[in-house]
Design an enzyme around this catalytic site. Structure first.
Site, short mmCIF file in Angstrom:
data_model
loop_
_atom_site.label_atom_id
_atom_site.label_comp_id
_atom_site.label_asym_id
_atom_site.label_seq_id
_atom_site.Cartn_x
_atom_site.Cartn_y
_atom_site.Cartn_z
NE ARG A 5 17.14 26.92 42.86
CZ ARG A 5 18.31 26.68 44.27
NH1 ARG A 5 19.13 26.87 43.56
NH2 ARG A 5 17.73 27.15 45.25
NE ARG B 284 29.17 47.25 58.60
CZ ARG B 284 28.67 47.20 57.91
NH1 ARG B 284 29.44 46.55 56.49
NH2 ARG B 284 27.21 45.81 58.25
CG HIS C 36 11.59 26.07 33.72
ND1 HIS C 36 10.70 25.77 35.08
CD2 HIS C 36 12.96 24.86 33.54
CE1 HIS C 36 11.34 24.73 35.40
NE2 HIS C 36 11.83 24.32 34.43
N PRO D 58 23.60 34.27 39.28
CG PRO D 58 21.93 34.81 37.33
CD PRO D 58 22.49 34.72 38.43
CD GLU D 59 27.42 36.53 42.06
OE1 GLU D 59 27.84 38.11 42.59
OE2 GLU D 59 27.71 35.52 43.15
#
Ligand SMILES: [Zn+2]
Length: 274
Positions: A108, A150, A89, A2-3
């Site tokens: 997971r 950077r 789950h 999931p983003e």
């Protein structure tokens, strides 16, 4: 995984059912997530006053504290009927006085539940996070200022949650394409104009993904359907070797910072000025 748009979709999906409801009971079937799940039994009897999101954390607030939930790689929060049979789950339930149940499923088990009794912004998971990409604190100026020393690739720069949160691999690749910036250019070499364009593309693409995610809300609530990605509108992600939708050059795939990335060698030549 999931983003940010999927997490925001989840938050918007569950919010109307949670805010104002009282937690009737807490069931933890398996607390062995990324960290041992903190879901105190004392939450029973507490009203839910607010549902928020910070980066990819969903915040569920009660008068005694806030649950800070991360979906990890494969987690989902669904609203089900309190009597719905428990599936494999299904690790954690927040039973609600309304007869609904907020159920956490995670094959997971990389997700997490933390409980924090004061301001969640001060929790160690959240203290070092950069601004939200859809907030007023995020801008090209911010990306530019944070990049001056950077030497890492600009793609790694925008995917660093200390710089800005929620820009996952897909969204970074797509925003760099739309801004015409090559992912491998050093962050310190991208111009101010380039960062302006990049910041507005990041906001636009995430906002659109949230909009598309929103269309799955009805399927999402009360079923086990997962919010969908906006694959149909991807320009570069997952398209290595295919023609660019703008110039028809073949898109190039590579690995950058251990993540696969795809770009157009013709449309993404520059470090920002074109
Ligand atoms: Zn192109």
């Amino acid at each position: 995984m999931p983003e940010l748009p999927e997490v925001e979709t989840t938050k918007r999906g569950i919010e109307p059912f949670l805010v104002g409801a009282t937690i009737a009971g807490v069931v933890v079937r398996n607390k062995h997530l990324r960290w041992p799940a903190q879901v105190p039994q004392a939450l029973a009897g507490q009203p839910i006053t607010r549902v928020g999101r910070r980066a990819k954390y969903i915040l569920i607030t009660t008068p005694i504290g806030t649950l800070i939930v991360h979906l990890g790689m494969s987690g989902s929060l669904r609203l089900v009927d309190a009597q719905a049979p428990v599936k494999t789950h299904d690790h954690i339930d927040l039973q609600l006085s309304s007869g609904h149940c907020l159920r956490y499923n995670d094959p997971r088990r990389f997700g997490s539940f933390h409980f924090h009794t004061s301001d969640p912004a001060e929790h160690w998971l959240l203290t070092d996070l950069g601004p939200e990409p859809l907030s007023n604190n995020f801008s090209g100026e911010h990306l530019f200022q944070q990049s001056r020393r950077r030497r890492i690739a600009v793609k790694s720069h925008i995917m660093d949650s200390k710089i800005v949160v929620g820009v996952g691999n897909i969204y970074a690749a797509e925003a760099l394409f739309s801004a015409g910036i090559r992912p491998t250019v050093q962050a310190c070499r991208v111009t101010r104009v380039g960062y302006d364009r990049l910041a507005s593309q990041i906001s636009r693409i995430l906002a659109r993904a949230i909009q598309v995610g929103g269309t799955t809300l009805r399927d999402f609530v009360g079923s086990d359907g997962q919010p969908g990605y906006f694959r149909q509108s991807l320009n570069v992600y997952g398209r290595a070797g295919e023609p660019c939708r703008v110039c028809a050059s073949l898109l190039k795939g590579m690995v950058l910072g251990q993540r696969s990335t795809v770009y157009c060698p013709k449309c993404q030549k520059t470090s920002g000025w074109r």
